[in-house]
Design an enzyme around this catalytic site. Structure first.
Site, PDB file in Angstrom:
ATOM      1  CB  THR A  45      -0.945   0.011   1.220  1.00 33.04           C
ATOM      2  OG1 THR A  45      -0.163  -0.125   2.421  1.00 33.04           O
ATOM      3  CG2 THR A  45      -1.945  -1.120   1.144  1.00 33.04           C
ATOM      4  CB  SER A 281      -0.169   7.580  11.601  1.00 33.46           C
ATOM      5  OG  SER A 281      -1.145   7.371  10.612  1.00 33.46           O
ATOM      6  CE  LYS A 282       2.088   2.081   5.369  1.00 33.11           C
ATOM      7  NZ  LYS A 282       1.782   0.827   4.635  1.00 33.11           N
ATOM      8  NE  ARG A 283      -5.197   4.212   7.001  1.00 34.29           N
ATOM      9  CZ  ARG A 283      -6.344   3.598   7.289  1.00 34.29           C
ATOM     10  NH1 ARG A 283      -7.246   4.221   8.023  1.00 34.29           N
ATOM     11  NH2 ARG A 283      -6.577   2.376   6.859  1.00 34.29           N
ATOM     12  N   GLY A 285       1.475  10.574   7.066  1.00 39.12           N
ATOM     13  CA  GLY A 285       2.731  10.938   6.422  1.00 39.12           C
ATOM     14  C   GLY A 285       3.945  10.860   7.320  1.00 39.12           C
TER      15      GLY A 285
END
Length: 511
Positions: A45, A281-283, A285
């Protein structure tokens, strides 16, 4: 007497039997230890987030520490979140990080395919078997009915409506082509428990768990089902993942138990935090592996630092090679609380790796950052490397350290007026007036000879050493901070440019 002998004989037999059982357990334990298999199962992803990389690293270290196998599996069942090129990013990241998998899509170990989307028919087969065993059931409820299940707090929880359908009713609906999912059948009473290698005993009341979907209406499995089937068929002995799965693991264990499969051991890891209250968190950034490479961190330093986010060796070492990490890794060193990613600490660790580079190695790694500088291709990079190696923390520091070479505007009177060294404009002019002909007339522009020239000026003029070095450095660079002293800057600039700058600064200072 005979009775006593019989009792003694039975006792000896019991002791022999116990010794046999003990030895058998030891042999079995050793065999199990030799068959340790861990896995890293990322979803394609996007970039490799540091939390995922840490999970991967711990799985790799644990397997190698115990002479086991490390398996790479691509979990791509969530096709909506699939990112083109993400699989290549996974491969490239592991390769750069020095994490080599023993089995995976490109290394068949006999239990593949290692890509979940290629195992679709397999999941449906096992889901149907789980239905037969009573651990799952067909659900034909439509969206309208599911939406009506929300309670007063707005939380939806499936009510086992379709569990009550008879086999005949289920078959009629299947024959009629009624859309369905397959749900897990979780007991409504009792408690499910297991022992985690990090957090100890974990217990979850069965009534707190929902009959989640195992096979979606499109025939694809959910993560909750696919990971259980894959881990069993791939003989994964230790499942290592984030602690967000602590409370859902009992669901997986209920499936293992229903199939009659042996449960794996679990090692759940604490989160990596960006501050005291927020997880990375990847979401949002937050940092990923490629981010750190772009900033000029060295790969060994990234791997080393990530290993220390939530784990510490028994001797509290901080700088370790991959081989040393393998040797030192122990579950006992894993913390139960989250770790804050401290980039200042990470920069310091990176600087320790930079200091170990040769000048040639530094130039090779630093070349992209040299090219970003205003001084690109105008100076000897190897000479710059000598100056920069002890003075940079990350390679992206380089442009700011050397841009001054092309931003030269001559002296700054405020910089010359240094109370510590009892400097003023007049002393600076005197020093420059004596230095210019010395620099201009010498044929030996080596650092050693330049130091001799400065020593002579100090002695003959009665100046402090710091006064002369400061004056010449400022006249050559016009910068308060430089990655080297007067003679190092002169050597870098060369004779012609050094003399030109000394004369220019002299004239500007003279006014």
């Amino acid at each position: 007497m005979c009775c006593l002998n019989r009792i003694l004989y039975k006792s000896i037999l019991q002791i022999v039997f116990q010794i046999f059982v003990y030895k058998f357990k030891i042999i079995l334990f050793r065999r199990i230890k030799m068959e340790i298999r861990t896995r890293f199962a990322p979803s394609p992803t996007g970039f490799m987030h540091v939390g995922n990389l840490r999970t991967c690293l711990y799985g790799y270290l644990f397997a190698k520490k115990n002479n086991g196998k490390f398996i790479l599996r691509i979990e791509d069942t969530d096709q909506e979140r699939y990112v083109e090129g993400a699989v290549e990013i996974i491969y490239n990241t592991l390769k750069k990080a020095g994490i080599e998998h023993d089995e995976g899509p490109d290394k068949d170990g006999g239990v593949g395919p290692y890509i979940q989307s290629e195992r679709k028919s397999l999941y449906l087969e096992y889901a149907k078997k789980l239905v037969e065993l009573g651990g799952a059931y067909y659900c034909f409820c439509d969206k309208e009915r599911l939406d009506s299940l929300a309670g007063e707090n707005g939380i939806k929880k499936y009510d086992k409506h379709c569990l009550n359908l008879s086999k005949e009713e289920v078959q009629v609906k299947l024959n009629s082509g009624v859309p369905y999912v397959i749900r897990q059948n979780i007991p409504t009473e009792g408690v499910s428990s297991y022992v985690d290698m990090v957090f100890g005993e974990i217990s979850v009341p069965n009534c707190d768990m929902e009959d989640g979907v195992l096979i979606k209406s499109d025939g694809m499995p959910t993560y909750n089902f696919a990971n259980v089937v894959d881990d069993h068929l791939m003989k994964i002995s230790h499942v290592i993942r984030g602690m967000e799965y602590l409370s859902s693991t009992p669901k997986y264990n209920l499936m293992y138990d229903a199939f009659g499969w042996e449960r794996p051991q679990y090692m759940h890891l604490p989160p990596i935090m960006r501050d005291a209250t927020h997880k990375l968190s990847k979401r949002h950034g937050d940092a990923n592996f490629e981010d750190f490479l772009a900033k000029g961190y060295l790969v060994p330093a990234i791997v080393n630092y990530i290993a220390l986010l939530g784990w510490a060796p028994s001797d509290n070492r901080e700088k370790m090679t991959m081989a040393e990490l393998m040797e030192a890794f122990d579950v006992k060193g894993i913390s139960k609380s989250g770790s804050i990613l401290d980039e200042a600490k990470m920069k310091w660790l990176n600087s320790q790796y930079i200091k170990e580079l040769s000048e040639d190695e530094f130039v090779e790694l630093a070349n992209p950052f040299f090219e970003q500088s205003k001084a690109a291709n105008k100076y000897d990079y190897k000479k710059l490397a000598k100056l920069l190696i002890p003075r940079v923390e990350i390679l992206s520091d380089i442009p700011s350290k050397i841009d001054f070479l092309e931003e030269f505007e001559g002296y700054d009177l405020e910089l010359y007026e240094n109370k510590k060294n009892k400097m003023d404009k007049q002393i600076a002019l005197e020093i420059l007036e004596k230095s210019i002909p010395e620099f201009e007339e010498t044929d030996d522009f080596s650092e050693e000879n330049l130091q001799n020239i400065i020593a002579r000026i100090v002695e003959e003029g009665g100046y402090k050493k710091g006064q002369v070095y400061l004056t010449i450095r400022l006249a050559l660079t016009g910068a308060q901070m430089t990655p080297g002293g007067a003679t190092e800057m002169a050597d870098l600039l060369g004779k012609a440019e050094s003399v030109r700058r000394l004369k220019y600064s002299f004239e500007r200072l003279k006014g």
